[in-house]
Design a protein around this motif. Structure first.
Motif, mmCIF file in Angstrom:
data_model
loop_
_atom_site.group_PDB
_atom_site.id
_atom_site.type_symbol
_atom_site.label_atom_id
_atom_site.label_comp_id
_atom_site.label_asym_id
_atom_site.label_seq_id
_atom_site.Cartn_x
_atom_site.Cartn_y
_atom_site.Cartn_z
ATOM 1 N N LEU A 1 0.837 -1.193 0.000
ATOM 2 C CA LEU A 1 0.000 0.000 0.000
ATOM 3 C C LEU A 1 0.874 1.245 0.000
ATOM 4 C CD1 LEU A 1 -3.077 0.819 0.333
ATOM 5 C CD2 LEU A 1 -2.563 1.066 2.764
ATOM 6 N N ARG A 2 0.533 2.195 -0.867
ATOM 7 C CA ARG A 2 1.177 3.507 -0.849
ATOM 8 C C ARG A 2 0.196 4.495 -0.240
ATOM 9 N NH1 ARG A 2 1.315 4.890 -6.002
ATOM 10 N NH2 ARG A 2 0.456 2.913 -6.750
ATOM 11 N N PHE A 3 0.559 5.045 0.909
ATOM 12 C CA PHE A 3 -0.364 5.949 1.595
ATOM 13 C C PHE A 3 0.373 7.185 2.093
ATOM 14 C CE2 PHE A 3 1.337 3.412 5.085
ATOM 15 C CZ PHE A 3 1.491 4.337 6.113
ATOM 16 N N CYS A 4 -0.379 8.264 2.187
ATOM 17 C CA CYS A 4 0.128 9.510 2.773
ATOM 18 C C CYS A 4 -0.808 9.920 3.899
ATOM 19 C CB CYS A 4 0.207 10.613 1.726
ATOM 20 S SG CYS A 4 0.734 12.209 2.416
ATOM 21 N N LEU A 5 -0.255 10.053 5.087
ATOM 22 C CA LEU A 5 -1.022 10.573 6.212
ATOM 23 C C LEU A 5 -0.954 12.085 6.147
ATOM 24 C CD1 LEU A 5 -2.573 9.891 8.878
ATOM 25 C CD2 LEU A 5 -0.375 10.276 10.032
ATOM 26 N N HIS A 6 -2.079 12.722 5.994
ATOM 27 C CA HIS A 6 -2.071 14.173 5.794
ATOM 28 C C HIS A 6 -2.456 14.906 7.071
ATOM 29 C CE1 HIS A 6 -5.755 16.673 5.720
ATOM 30 N NE2 HIS A 6 -6.373 15.523 5.773
ATOM 31 N N GLY A 7 -1.800 16.038 7.294
ATOM 32 C CA GLY A 7 -2.220 16.996 8.302
ATOM 33 C C GLY A 7 -2.231 16.533 9.734
ATOM 34 N N ALA A 8 -1.421 15.539 10.102
ATOM 35 C CA ALA A 8 -1.443 15.013 11.467
ATOM 36 C C ALA A 8 -0.337 15.653 12.305
ATOM 37 C CB ALA A 8 -1.292 13.497 11.461
ATOM 38 N N ASN A 9 -0.674 16.003 13.542
ATOM 39 C CA ASN A 9 0.265 16.648 14.454
ATOM 40 C C ASN A 9 0.981 15.551 15.261
ATOM 41 O OD1 ASN A 9 1.565 18.802 15.597
ATOM 42 N ND2 ASN A 9 -0.100 19.366 16.971
ATOM 43 N N LEU A 10 2.030 14.960 14.676
ATOM 44 C CA LEU A 10 2.600 13.717 15.171
ATOM 45 C C LEU A 10 3.761 13.921 16.140
ATOM 46 C CD1 LEU A 10 2.758 11.770 11.780
ATOM 47 C CD2 LEU A 10 1.047 11.496 13.587
ATOM 48 N N SER A 11 3.831 13.037 17.129
ATOM 49 C CA SER A 11 5.011 12.927 17.976
ATOM 50 C C SER A 11 6.091 12.172 17.220
ATOM 51 C CB SER A 11 4.661 12.168 19.259
ATOM 52 O OG SER A 11 4.355 10.817 18.955
ATOM 53 N N ALA A 12 7.298 12.144 17.780
ATOM 54 C CA ALA A 12 8.396 11.421 17.140
ATOM 55 C C ALA A 12 8.078 9.939 17.021
ATOM 56 C CB ALA A 12 9.690 11.630 17.937
ATOM 57 N N VAL B 1 4.195 11.492 4.538
ATOM 58 C CA VAL B 1 3.615 12.417 5.511
ATOM 59 C C VAL B 1 3.379 13.755 4.828
ATOM 60 C CG1 VAL B 1 3.924 13.582 7.716
ATOM 61 C CG2 VAL B 1 4.794 11.264 7.416
ATOM 62 N N GLY B 2 2.126 14.187 4.793
ATOM 63 C CA GLY B 2 1.783 15.475 4.225
ATOM 64 C C GLY B 2 1.819 16.552 5.293
ATOM 65 N N VAL B 3 2.630 17.591 5.069
ATOM 66 C CA VAL B 3 2.763 18.657 6.068
ATOM 67 C C VAL B 3 2.330 19.982 5.455
ATOM 68 C CG1 VAL B 3 4.614 17.450 7.258
ATOM 69 C CG2 VAL B 3 5.190 19.147 5.525
ATOM 70 N N GLN C 1 12.743 11.363 2.454
ATOM 71 C CA GLN C 1 12.269 10.671 1.259
ATOM 72 C C GLN C 1 10.757 10.537 1.204
ATOM 73 O OE1 GLN C 1 14.249 6.881 1.391
ATOM 74 N NE2 GLN C 1 16.268 7.805 1.604
ATOM 75 N N ARG C 2 10.056 10.909 2.269
ATOM 76 C CA ARG C 2 8.616 10.663 2.333
ATOM 77 C C ARG C 2 7.805 11.927 2.604
ATOM 78 N NH1 ARG C 2 8.605 5.415 4.480
ATOM 79 N NH2 ARG C 2 10.079 4.164 3.260
ATOM 80 N N LEU C 3 8.427 13.074 2.618
ATOM 81 C CA LEU C 3 7.715 14.310 2.932
ATOM 82 C C LEU C 3 7.003 14.851 1.703
ATOM 83 C CD1 LEU C 3 7.557 16.182 5.544
ATOM 84 C CD2 LEU C 3 9.068 17.705 4.265
ATOM 85 N N LEU C 4 5.762 15.288 1.877
ATOM 86 C CA LEU C 4 4.986 15.956 0.839
ATOM 87 C C LEU C 4 4.402 17.232 1.433
ATOM 88 C CD1 LEU C 4 3.048 12.834 -0.545
ATOM 89 C CD2 LEU C 4 5.047 13.932 -1.585
ATOM 90 N N LEU C 5 4.243 18.258 0.595
ATOM 91 C CA LEU C 5 3.675 19.534 1.058
ATOM 92 C C LEU C 5 2.206 19.619 0.681
ATOM 93 C CD1 LEU C 5 6.493 22.132 0.272
ATOM 94 C CD2 LEU C 5 6.175 20.702 2.301
ATOM 95 N N GLU C 6 1.439 20.285 1.526
ATOM 96 C CA GLU C 6 -0.001 20.404 1.293
ATOM 97 C C GLU C 6 -0.529 21.690 1.913
ATOM 98 O OE1 GLU C 6 -2.151 18.413 5.051
ATOM 99 O OE2 GLU C 6 -1.402 16.936 3.614
ATOM 100 N N SER C 7 -1.716 22.078 1.489
ATOM 101 C CA SER C 7 -2.387 23.230 2.104
ATOM 102 C C SER C 7 -3.594 22.806 2.925
ATOM 103 C CB SER C 7 -2.844 24.218 1.036
ATOM 104 O OG SER C 7 -3.893 23.647 0.241
ATOM 105 N N ASP C 8 -4.231 21.687 2.564
ATOM 106 C CA ASP C 8 -5.513 21.259 3.133
ATOM 107 C C ASP C 8 -6.556 22.374 2.978
ATOM 108 O OD1 ASP C 8 -7.310 19.506 4.261
ATOM 109 O OD2 ASP C 8 -6.754 19.965 6.334
ATOM 110 N N PHE C 9 -6.457 23.135 1.892
ATOM 111 C CA PHE C 9 -7.400 24.221 1.645
ATOM 112 C C PHE C 9 -8.819 23.668 1.570
ATOM 113 C CE2 PHE C 9 -9.915 26.524 -1.550
ATOM 114 C CZ PHE C 9 -10.006 27.763 -0.932
ATOM 115 N N ASP C 10 -9.742 24.311 2.312
ATOM 116 C CA ASP C 10 -11.137 23.857 2.332
ATOM 117 C C ASP C 10 -12.126 25.001 2.144
ATOM 118 O OD1 ASP C 10 -10.906 25.209 4.703
ATOM 119 O OD2 ASP C 10 -11.460 23.519 5.988
ATOM 120 N N GLY C 11 -11.646 26.093 1.535
ATOM 121 C CA GLY C 11 -12.511 27.246 1.309
ATOM 122 C C GLY C 11 -12.173 28.423 2.192
#
Length: 310
Positions: free
Chosen positions: A150-161, A174-176, A241-251
């Motif tokens: 599975l290829r997945f991206c967890l988006h917008g999560a405020n994660l601990s180490a 990981v989408g940040v 190697q796994r970082l992706l950028l995002e806005s999570d724009f919702d209006g």
């Protein structure tokens, strides 16, 4: 090298008062590709119209947000499966778990829906954009059953180490976004602490520990958990190697120059030559290196060949 530009890997462009105006502002800040999420089927028609008339670089992810699962009946499932056969669909999302909506859909039922979405993604080799709030233990337990499939991206999560490490070691992206613009969020502190270890040699680390600590390894504290320096170095390499950028724009309006600030902050955290605190890049080489790395991550997530020329 051709300039890859940036991708916003999670937004809801259909919520913009003017999609054309929004993408024009984003393009002025270097964004060239847009990963648009369907929270429910009502979004799909609008996104298809936008893709045909406005944005050839718009990628549509089809799914059902946990808040709308009561609407995902048998008919909706049939429509969902029919949509996935379309060449317009690039992935599944957003889907996931959310402890805030257990009054509408109990967590057990949310897990059943999510397993269906993940089984489908695995069978069709489609990437998945995941949403998770107050259910990380359940999410991680389910994802472990798909490791390597599975290829997945967890988006917008405020994660601990510790949570970040678990998702990365399962092969996740990981989408940040806005969370890293604030240096005091848990995610900002986690990434900053992890990446600091890149410049810390093993000898320097050993100077500060003795006895039992030397056997266990230096502990890298991030406020919400700790990992050893050696493990932190491994995790930081995975993160790069796994970082992706995002806005999570919702209006809702984004801060002015959001994408430029996000790029600069990501470069500062990842050590691409930007000054700490998100200040201007020191040189264009640093910017090009960051964009190339993010582009490679994006292509890997989509399982597409990188076409940039060296």
């Amino acid at each position: 090298m051709n300039k890859p530009g940036l991708a916003d890997t999670h937004l809801h462009l259909q919520a913009a008062p003017s999609a054309r105006a929004y993408t024009a502002l984003a393009r002025a800040q270097g964004v060239q590709r847009f990963y648009c999420m369907c929270a429910g089927f009502a979004d799909l028609k609008a996104l298809l119209q936008l893709k045909c008339s406005l944005e050839p670089e718009l990628k549509i992810f089809m799914g059902c947000h946990p808040a709308y699962l009561p609407l995902f009946d048998d008919k909706a499932q049939q429509e969902f499966e029919a949509c996935l056969r379309s060449s317009f669909i690039s992935g599944i999302g957003e889907v996931g778990l959310d402890g805030r909506f257990i009054d509408k859909t109990p967590l057990g039922a949310q897990l059943s829906f999510l397993k269906y979405f993940l089984d489908t993604a695995s069978a069709l080799d489609l990437p998945v954009s995941l949403h998770c709030v107050k259910a990380h233990n359940e999410m991680l337990s389910l994802l472990k059953t798909y490791q390597g499939r599975l290829r997945f991206c967890l988006h917008g999560a405020n994660l601990s180490a510790e949570l970040l490490e678990q998702y990365l070691r399962l092969g996740g992206y990981v989408g940040v976004g806005a969370l890293i613009l604030n240096p005091h969020t848990r995610l900002s502190r986690t990434i900053a602490a992890l990446l600091q270890t890149k410049a810390q040699t093993k000898a320097e680390a050993q100077e500060h520990i003795t006895g039992k600590e030397q056997q266990e390894g230096v502990r890298l504290c991030t406020g919400d958990g700790a990992v050893s320096v050696s493990r932190a170095a491994e995790v930081s390499a995975l993160l790069l190697q796994r970082l992706l950028l995002e806005s999570d724009f919702d209006g809702r309006p984004l801060p002015e120059h959001y994408y430029l600030c996000l790029k600069q902050r990501a470069a500062a955290l990842l050590g691409f030559g930007a000054a700490a605190g998100g200040e201007a890049f020191k040189n264009h080489t640093a910017e090009a290196l960051l964009e190339a790395q993010l582009y490679q991550n994006e292509r890997d997530f989509l399982n597409e060949q990188v076409l940039l020329c060296n």
